[in-house]
Every structure is written in structure tokens, then in C-alpha cells.
Design a protein around this motif. Structure first.
Motif, PDB file in Angstrom:
ATOM      1  N   PRO A   1       4.114  11.943   1.091  1.00 10.68           N
ATOM      2  CA  PRO A   1       4.713  13.043   0.304  1.00 10.68           C
ATOM      3  C   PRO A   1       6.246  13.081   0.346  1.00 10.68           C
ATOM      4  O   PRO A   1       6.890  13.166  -0.709  1.00 10.68           O
ATOM      5  CB  PRO A   1       4.097  14.299   0.940  1.00 10.68           C
ATOM      6  N   LEU A   2       6.831  13.037   1.517  1.00  8.62           N
ATOM      7  CA  LEU A   2       8.289  13.202   1.620  1.00  8.62           C
ATOM      8  C   LEU A   2       9.038  12.040   0.968  1.00  8.62           C
ATOM      9  O   LEU A   2      10.128  12.217   0.422  1.00  8.62           O
ATOM     10  CB  LEU A   2       8.692  13.338   3.096  1.00  8.62           C
ATOM     11  N   TRP A   3       8.464  10.857   1.007  1.00  3.07           N
ATOM     12  CA  TRP A   3       9.130   9.686   0.458  1.00  3.07           C
ATOM     13  C   TRP A   3       8.857   9.531  -1.035  1.00  3.07           C
ATOM     14  O   TRP A   3       9.765   9.347  -1.846  1.00  3.07           O
ATOM     15  CB  TRP A   3       8.666   8.444   1.213  1.00  3.07           C
ATOM     16  N   HIS A   4       7.597   9.654  -1.412  1.00  2.00           N
ATOM     17  CA  HIS A   4       7.222   9.383  -2.793  1.00  2.00           C
ATOM     18  C   HIS A   4       7.656  10.481  -3.756  1.00  2.00           C
ATOM     19  O   HIS A   4       7.978  10.197  -4.920  1.00  2.00           O
ATOM     20  CB  HIS A   4       5.704   9.187  -2.877  1.00  2.00           C
ATOM     21  N   SER A   5       7.649  11.733  -3.315  1.00  2.00           N
ATOM     22  CA  SER A   5       7.977  12.837  -4.227  1.00  2.00           C
ATOM     23  C   SER A   5       9.425  12.803  -4.687  1.00  2.00           C
ATOM     24  O   SER A   5       9.772  13.369  -5.734  1.00  2.00           O
ATOM     25  CB  SER A   5       7.673  14.175  -3.546  1.00  2.00           C
ATOM     26  N   SER A   6      10.290  12.146  -3.943  1.00  2.00           N
ATOM     27  CA  SER A   6      11.704  12.102  -4.294  1.00  2.00           C
ATOM     28  C   SER A   6      12.033  10.985  -5.288  1.00  2.00           C
ATOM     29  O   SER A   6      13.140  10.936  -5.833  1.00  2.00           O
ATOM     30  CB  SER A   6      12.558  11.909  -3.034  1.00  2.00           C
ATOM     31  N   LYS A   7      11.081  10.091  -5.554  1.00  2.00           N
ATOM     32  CA  LYS A   7      11.340   8.961  -6.442  1.00  2.00           C
ATOM     33  C   LYS A   7      11.042   9.332  -7.889  1.00  2.00           C
ATOM     34  O   LYS A   7      10.051  10.014  -8.173  1.00  2.00           O
ATOM     35  CB  LYS A   7      10.506   7.746  -6.022  1.00  2.00           C
ATOM     36  N   PRO A   8      11.885   8.863  -8.830  1.00  2.59           N
ATOM     37  CA  PRO A   8      11.666   9.184 -10.247  1.00  2.59           C
ATOM     38  C   PRO A   8      10.492   8.397 -10.815  1.00  2.59           C
ATOM     39  O   PRO A   8      10.031   7.418 -10.212  1.00  2.59           O
ATOM     40  CB  PRO A   8      12.985   8.754 -10.901  1.00  2.59           C
TER      41      PRO A   8
ATOM     42  N   GLY B   1      -1.412   5.705 -12.002  1.00  5.20           N
ATOM     43  CA  GLY B   1      -0.358   6.706 -12.055  1.00  5.20           C
ATOM     44  C   GLY B   1      -0.763   7.895 -12.909  1.00  5.20           C
ATOM     45  O   GLY B   1      -1.917   8.005 -13.355  1.00  5.20           O
ATOM     46  N   VAL B   2       0.200   8.766 -13.157  1.00  8.93           N
ATOM     47  CA  VAL B   2      -0.012   9.976 -13.956  1.00  8.93           C
ATOM     48  C   VAL B   2       1.096  10.058 -15.008  1.00  8.93           C
ATOM     49  O   VAL B   2       2.262   9.792 -14.707  1.00  8.93           O
ATOM     50  CB  VAL B   2      -0.009  11.235 -13.066  1.00  8.93           C
ATOM     51  N   TYR B   3       0.718  10.423 -16.228  1.00 16.21           N
ATOM     52  CA  TYR B   3       1.703  10.553 -17.304  1.00 16.21           C
ATOM     53  C   TYR B   3       2.647  11.707 -16.990  1.00 16.21           C
ATOM     54  O   TYR B   3       2.221  12.828 -16.722  1.00 16.21           O
ATOM     55  CB  TYR B   3       0.995  10.802 -18.637  1.00 16.21           C
ATOM     56  N   ALA B   4       3.964  11.414 -17.035  1.00 16.16           N
ATOM     57  CA  ALA B   4       4.969  12.425 -16.676  1.00 16.16           C
ATOM     58  C   ALA B   4       5.827  12.851 -17.859  1.00 16.16           C
ATOM     59  O   ALA B   4       6.506  13.874 -17.777  1.00 16.16           O
ATOM     60  CB  ALA B   4       5.868  11.898 -15.556  1.00 16.16           C
ATOM     61  N   GLY B   5       5.843  12.092 -18.949  1.00 21.22           N
ATOM     62  CA  GLY B   5       6.664  12.457 -20.097  1.00 21.22           C
ATOM     63  C   GLY B   5       7.129  11.233 -20.859  1.00 21.22           C
ATOM     64  O   GLY B   5       6.584  10.134 -20.719  1.00 21.22           O
ATOM     65  N   VAL B   6       8.177  11.448 -21.676  1.00 22.49           N
ATOM     66  CA  VAL B   6       8.701  10.389 -22.532  1.00 22.49           C
ATOM     67  C   VAL B   6      10.210  10.298 -22.381  1.00 22.49           C
ATOM     68  O   VAL B   6      10.899  11.316 -22.321  1.00 22.49           O
ATOM     69  CB  VAL B   6       8.336  10.644 -24.013  1.00 22.49           C
TER      70      VAL B   6
ATOM     71  N   PRO C   1       0.793  -1.237   0.000  1.00 21.93           N
ATOM     72  CA  PRO C   1       0.000   0.000   0.000  1.00 21.93           C
ATOM     73  C   PRO C   1       0.821   1.280   0.000  1.00 21.93           C
ATOM     74  O   PRO C   1       0.308   2.333  -0.372  1.00 21.93           O
ATOM     75  CB  PRO C   1      -0.832  -0.128   1.289  1.00 21.93           C
ATOM     76  N   VAL C   2       2.092   1.225   0.417  1.00 20.35           N
ATOM     77  CA  VAL C   2       2.893   2.453   0.480  1.00 20.35           C
ATOM     78  C   VAL C   2       4.070   2.419  -0.488  1.00 20.35           C
ATOM     79  O   VAL C   2       4.929   3.298  -0.446  1.00 20.35           O
ATOM     80  CB  VAL C   2       3.407   2.693   1.917  1.00 20.35           C
ATOM     81  N   SER C   3       4.123   1.444  -1.374  1.00 21.76           N
ATOM     82  CA  SER C   3       5.265   1.301  -2.292  1.00 21.76           C
ATOM     83  C   SER C   3       5.003   2.073  -3.583  1.00 21.76           C
ATOM     84  O   SER C   3       4.022   1.807  -4.288  1.00 21.76           O
ATOM     85  CB  SER C   3       5.525  -0.169  -2.603  1.00 21.76           C
ATOM     86  N   LYS C   4       5.903   3.013  -3.882  1.00 20.82           N
ATOM     87  CA  LYS C   4       5.877   3.689  -5.172  1.00 20.82           C
ATOM     88  C   LYS C   4       6.967   3.075  -6.036  1.00 20.82           C
ATOM     89  O   LYS C   4       8.145   3.134  -5.701  1.00 20.82           O
ATOM     90  CB  LYS C   4       6.114   5.191  -5.031  1.00 20.82           C
ATOM     91  N   PHE C   5       6.583   2.486  -7.163  1.00 16.79           N
ATOM     92  CA  PHE C   5       7.530   1.779  -8.010  1.00 16.79           C
ATOM     93  C   PHE C   5       8.150   2.733  -9.031  1.00 16.79           C
ATOM     94  O   PHE C   5       7.440   3.396  -9.785  1.00 16.79           O
ATOM     95  CB  PHE C   5       6.838   0.621  -8.725  1.00 16.79           C
ATOM     96  N   SER C   6       9.463   2.777  -9.037  1.00 11.16           N
ATOM     97  CA  SER C   6      10.191   3.588 -10.020  1.00 11.16           C
ATOM     98  C   SER C   6      11.055   2.731 -10.933  1.00 11.16           C
ATOM     99  O   SER C   6      11.608   3.232 -11.905  1.00 11.16           O
ATOM    100  CB  SER C   6      11.065   4.614  -9.297  1.00 11.16           C
TER     101      SER C   6
ATOM    102  N   ASN D   1       4.356   8.419 -13.314  1.00 11.08           N
ATOM    103  CA  ASN D   1       4.467   8.603 -11.864  1.00 11.08           C
ATOM    104  C   ASN D   1       3.467   7.668 -11.183  1.00 11.08           C
ATOM    105  O   ASN D   1       2.266   7.939 -11.139  1.00 11.08           O
ATOM    106  CB  ASN D   1       4.172  10.057 -11.478  1.00 11.08           C
ATOM    107  N   HIS D   2       3.989   6.554 -10.709  1.00 16.77           N
ATOM    108  CA  HIS D   2       3.115   5.579 -10.052  1.00 16.77           C
ATOM    109  C   HIS D   2       2.573   6.158  -8.749  1.00 16.77           C
ATOM    110  O   HIS D   2       3.314   6.778  -7.979  1.00 16.77           O
ATOM    111  CB  HIS D   2       3.895   4.282  -9.781  1.00 16.77           C
ATOM    112  N   LYS D   3       1.281   5.971  -8.521  1.00 17.98           N
ATOM    113  CA  LYS D   3       0.627   6.464  -7.313  1.00 17.98           C
ATOM    114  C   LYS D   3       0.295   5.295  -6.397  1.00 17.98           C
ATOM    115  O   LYS D   3      -0.539   4.449  -6.734  1.00 17.98           O
ATOM    116  CB  LYS D   3      -0.655   7.233  -7.666  1.00 17.98           C
TER     117      LYS D   3
END
Length: 270
Positions: free
Chosen positions: A90-97, A67-72, A44-49, A82-84
Motif C-alpha cells: 500500500p505505502l509504495w504502490h499507492s504513490s505511483k501514477p 490493472g484497473v481503468y483510471a481514466g484517459v 511480484p512487487v513491481s508496479k509499473f507506471s 493502475n497496474h496491480k
């Protein structure tokens, strides 16, 4: 017999009322283990990069990832998503690519695909259905959710299918796929989209295939114009029928509410 049964129930009641510390610890341990297994399963708290961070059972079961489309990403072209995670930190997930995603069975061959994605998909919500890994890239289908302001609905597009249909990508499906699998469902869809792109000379096929005969172009334009005229006529007819029906109802209502007036000739004087 009754006394024996009463004795049994009394013994069971006494047993349940006693505080067995070992039993309580075992129950709590089992509950904690069950919770740990559930958390490991749904993450539940894993953001996959990276695709390597996605559990194997997510791929086997094709667990949807939002997720949300971030680019190409260029060379090779990959969608950046951007996987949701279900629970956002916020502090953990926002730093992941963002996660690089390769469209299954699709090879992007035109720069117009990037322009189309940047124009249509930028900042929009996506749903991934993981299929496999390609090093750090996730091989997946990508569904794009586009909100429609006029109808207040959401239009869902399969990105791979749409790019192939526009002639911005080619279908590169394997010759053999496992029956009754998600891949077996994608193959005919992608091949049909490519056949349509070739038939209309969309995108890259306008240069790679000979021009369409003039009569085919004329026929298609005429058919499209006829279709649009029929749709417009039906809409106008429905509007007219609706207007006439409302007018008739209003007229009937006015007649029903009009006060009754007797005919003077029918009134007999005494």
C-alpha cells in the motif's frame, strides 16, 4: 562382493552424514540465486507506471498485466491504467501514477470514445498484453472485464476492437506484420470491426461516407425485428414445454401416490 558393496554404501552414508560447511554454503547460494532469478522474472512487487520500467521479457512473451481503468490522458489519447502487482504494498504502490497505454493498431479519433470509456470502464478491471514501447507509453491490447449482475458472469471486451466497431476509432494496423504473432491475430479483427462500422455508418463514418440507401436500412431493421421475434418465440415455446413437462410429472406422481381402491362389482360375497 557383498562386503565391497557394503563398504561403498557405508562410505556414502558416512559422507552424507558429515557436515561440509563449504557444500552447504554452495547449496544455499544456488538456492538464493535461483530465488533471485525467479523474482526478477515475475516481478511480484513491481508496479509499473512507465513503459521503460517493464522488463524486455514481459514484452517478448506478452506477459499479462492486471490493472484497473483510471481514466484517459489527452493529446494524444492514452488509457491510464493502475497496474496491480501480484503482491500489493500500500505505502509504495499507492504513490505511483497510473501507466499510460496506447492501443495497438488503433487511433482514437472521436471524443465519444472518451465518454464511452468513462461511462463503461471507470473503475473496472483490465488485462494488458504488452507488445511494445512508445517512449513512456506501453503499446498493448486492453481487455475490459465487465461483471454482469443478472447472470453473475463476467463479459470480456477488447477495448480497441469495440472502439473501432462503434466508429469512435480507426484501425491503423501496419501493412506488414510478423506471421504467427499476436499482431497477426489482431489485424483481421480490427479490420473486420472497421468494415462493420463503415457498413452501419457508426460514429465518424456517418459523416465521412454517403448515407445508406433506404432499402438497406429497411432490410436491416426488418431482419433485426424478425430475429428478435424468433428469439422471443423460441423462449416462450421453451417455457411452455417446460411447464407442460412439469405438469405431466406432477400428475403422474399424484396418480402413483393415490391409494388403490377396489371395484365393488368385482367383490364376490359369500
Amino acid at each position: 562382493m557383498d562386503s565391497k558393496e557394503g563398504g561403498i554404501f557405508y562410505n556414502i552414508k558416512s559422507l552424507l552424514q558429515q557436515d561440509y560447511r563449504g557444500v552447504n554454503i554452495a547449496v544455499y547460494a544456488l538456492a538464493t540465486a535461483g530465488l533471485a532469478v525467479s523474482i526478477h522474472k515475475i516481478r511480484p512487487v513491481s508496479k509499473f507506471s512507465k513503459a521503460g520500467k517493464i522488463p524486455d521479457h514481459f514484452l517478448r512473451n506478452h506477459e499479462p498485466l492486471n490493472g484497473v481503468y483510471a481514466g484517459v490522458q489527452h493529446s494524444p489519447v492514452r488509457l491510464l491504467v493502475n497496474h496491480k502487482a501480484p503482491i500489493y504494498l500500500p505505502l509504495w504502490h499507492s504513490s505511483k501514477p497510473p501507466l499510460p497505454v496506447k492501443l495497438w493498431g488503433v487511433e482514437i479519433v472521436s471524443g465519444n470514445a472518451v465518454s464511452w470509456l468513462e461511462c463503461v470502464a471507470k473503475g473496472q478491471k483490465l488485462t494488458l498484453k504488452p507488445i511494445a514501447r512508445d517512449k513512456d507509453d506501453l503499446v498493448s491490447t486492453v481487455l475490459l472485464h465487465l461483471p454482469q449482475a443478472k447472470t453473475k458472469t463476467v463479459e470480456t471486451l477488447d477495448v480497441g476492437q469495440k472502439l473501432v466497431e462503434l466508429g469512435f476509432a480507426k484501425a491503423t494496423v501496419p501493412e506488414k506484420v510478423k506471421k504467427n504473432s499476436i499482431e497477426s491475430q489482431l489485424v483481421p479483427v480490427l479490420l473486420s470491426a472497421e468494415a462493420k462500422a463503415k457498413s452501419y455508418r457508426n460514429g465518424i463514418w456517418s459523416d465521412q461516407l454517403p448515407p445508406l440507401p433506404a432499402y438497406v436500412v429497411f432490410w436491416r431493421k426488418g431482419s433485426q425485428l424478425t430475429k428478435e421475434m424468433v428469439i422471443l418465440t423460441v423462449k416462450k415455446l421453451l417455457q411452455l414445454i417446460t411447464f407442460v413437462s412439469i405438469s405431466a410429472l406432477v400428475g403422474a406422481k399424484n396418480v402413483a401416490l393415490r391409494p388403490f381402491r377396489s371395484n365393488p362389482k368385482q367383490v364376490q360375497t359369500t
